[in-house]
Motif scaffolding. Sequence first.
Motif, PDB file in Angstrom:
ATOM      1  N   VAL A 150       0.837  -1.206   0.000  1.00  0.00           N
ATOM      2  CA  VAL A 150       0.000   0.000   0.000  1.00  0.00           C
ATOM      3  C   VAL A 150       0.871   1.255   0.000  1.00  0.00           C
ATOM      4  O   VAL A 150       0.607   2.209  -0.749  1.00  0.00           O
ATOM      5  CB  VAL A 150      -0.964   0.000   1.211  1.00  0.00           C
ATOM      6  N   GLN A 151       1.917   1.261   0.805  1.00  0.00           N
ATOM      7  CA  GLN A 151       2.810   2.420   0.858  1.00  0.00           C
ATOM      8  C   GLN A 151       3.517   2.637  -0.478  1.00  0.00           C
ATOM      9  O   GLN A 151       3.686   3.781  -0.923  1.00  0.00           O
ATOM     10  CB  GLN A 151       3.846   2.247   1.976  1.00  0.00           C
ATOM     11  N   GLU A 152       3.905   1.560  -1.139  1.00  0.00           N
ATOM     12  CA  GLU A 152       4.550   1.688  -2.453  1.00  0.00           C
ATOM     13  C   GLU A 152       3.566   2.234  -3.484  1.00  0.00           C
ATOM     14  O   GLU A 152       3.932   3.053  -4.333  1.00  0.00           O
ATOM     15  CB  GLU A 152       5.121   0.348  -2.894  1.00  0.00           C
ATOM     16  N   GLN A 153       2.310   1.800  -3.405  1.00  0.00           N
ATOM     17  CA  GLN A 153       1.293   2.317  -4.331  1.00  0.00           C
ATOM     18  C   GLN A 153       1.036   3.799  -4.077  1.00  0.00           C
ATOM     19  O   GLN A 153       0.892   4.583  -5.024  1.00  0.00           O
ATOM     20  CB  GLN A 153      -0.007   1.534  -4.188  1.00  0.00           C
ATOM     21  N   LEU A 154       0.992   4.183  -2.813  1.00  0.00           N
ATOM     22  CA  LEU A 154       0.787   5.589  -2.467  1.00  0.00           C
ATOM     23  C   LEU A 154       1.947   6.445  -2.964  1.00  0.00           C
ATOM     24  O   LEU A 154       1.748   7.537  -3.516  1.00  0.00           O
ATOM     25  CB  LEU A 154       0.626   5.727  -0.955  1.00  0.00           C
ATOM     26  N   LYS A 155       3.149   5.938  -2.796  1.00  0.00           N
ATOM     27  CA  LYS A 155       4.337   6.650  -3.281  1.00  0.00           C
ATOM     28  C   LYS A 155       4.283   6.796  -4.802  1.00  0.00           C
ATOM     29  O   LYS A 155       4.568   7.876  -5.344  1.00  0.00           O
ATOM     30  CB  LYS A 155       5.602   5.892  -2.866  1.00  0.00           C
ATOM     31  N   ALA A 156       3.891   5.737  -5.500  1.00  0.00           N
ATOM     32  CA  ALA A 156       3.776   5.794  -6.963  1.00  0.00           C
ATOM     33  C   ALA A 156       2.713   6.803  -7.384  1.00  0.00           C
ATOM     34  O   ALA A 156       2.890   7.524  -8.376  1.00  0.00           O
ATOM     35  CB  ALA A 156       3.446   4.417  -7.519  1.00  0.00           C
ATOM     36  N   LEU A 157       1.619   6.884  -6.629  1.00  0.00           N
ATOM     37  CA  LEU A 157       0.573   7.864  -6.927  1.00  0.00           C
ATOM     38  C   LEU A 157       1.126   9.282  -6.827  1.00  0.00           C
ATOM     39  O   LEU A 157       0.910  10.110  -7.728  1.00  0.00           O
ATOM     40  CB  LEU A 157      -0.602   7.697  -5.964  1.00  0.00           C
ATOM     41  N   HIS A 158       1.851   9.565  -5.754  1.00  0.00           N
ATOM     42  CA  HIS A 158       2.424  10.901  -5.589  1.00  0.00           C
ATOM     43  C   HIS A 158       3.464  11.211  -6.665  1.00  0.00           C
ATOM     44  O   HIS A 158       3.549  12.346  -7.154  1.00  0.00           O
ATOM     45  CB  HIS A 158       3.041  11.054  -4.199  1.00  0.00           C
ATOM     46  N   GLU A 159       4.245  10.209  -7.053  1.00  0.00           N
ATOM     47  CA  GLU A 159       5.228  10.421  -8.125  1.00  0.00           C
ATOM     48  C   GLU A 159       4.530  10.731  -9.447  1.00  0.00           C
ATOM     49  O   GLU A 159       4.981  11.595 -10.210  1.00  0.00           O
ATOM     50  CB  GLU A 159       6.129   9.198  -8.261  1.00  0.00           C
ATOM     51  N   THR A 160       3.428  10.046  -9.706  1.00  0.00           N
ATOM     52  CA  THR A 160       2.668  10.282 -10.929  1.00  0.00           C
ATOM     53  C   THR A 160       2.075  11.680 -10.920  1.00  0.00           C
ATOM     54  O   THR A 160       2.135  12.407 -11.920  1.00  0.00           O
ATOM     55  CB  THR A 160       1.557   9.230 -11.089  1.00  0.00           C
ATOM     56  N   ARG A 161       1.494  12.062  -9.784  1.00  0.00           N
ATOM     57  CA  ARG A 161       0.913  13.404  -9.683  1.00  0.00           C
ATOM     58  C   ARG A 161       1.990  14.477  -9.851  1.00  0.00           C
ATOM     59  O   ARG A 161       1.770  15.486 -10.513  1.00  0.00           O
ATOM     60  CB  ARG A 161       0.193  13.561  -8.350  1.00  0.00           C
ATOM     61  N   HIS A 162       3.158  14.246  -9.258  1.00  0.00           N
ATOM     62  CA  HIS A 162       4.265  15.200  -9.397  1.00  0.00           C
ATOM     63  C   HIS A 162       4.650  15.359 -10.860  1.00  0.00           C
ATOM     64  O   HIS A 162       4.818  16.484 -11.353  1.00  0.00           O
ATOM     65  CB  HIS A 162       5.462  14.719  -8.565  1.00  0.00           C
TER      66      HIS A 162
END
Length: 126
Positions: free
Chosen positions: A14-26
């Motif tokens: 879940v934490q890796e998915q959340l990190k990927a989401l923030h990277e995508t948004r960035h």
Amino acid sequence: MSTRKDRLKKLVKVQEQLKALHETRHATFVAAASAAETEARELMGYFDQDDSLSGLFPDLYHRRIAQAALRQEASLESARQEAGLIAAATARTNMVERAYKDVRNRDERERSDRERLDLIAQKRQE
């Protein structure tokens, strides 16, 4: 009931998915800022040309250039905020991964200790 190890493993995902989401948004915000900057530069380039309609509609050109500059700044600010969220997500992910590895290593040690004790018990019975 799930073990702590299983829960931590799921939390790592879940934490890796959340990190990927923030990277995508960035990345999206950075791309939007770049597009706004390109639009502003193109409009400024058209404004200086002799055959452009900027002589007839200068306010329109100025307004569009200002809007593009505002969009660029807003996108850059959003990208900066996402960069902070990426850093926080990375820290959380690393912390959960360390906890997961510790629990996994402890489980492996306990399993190997039990196996050794079982071998010792078998040899004593013989």
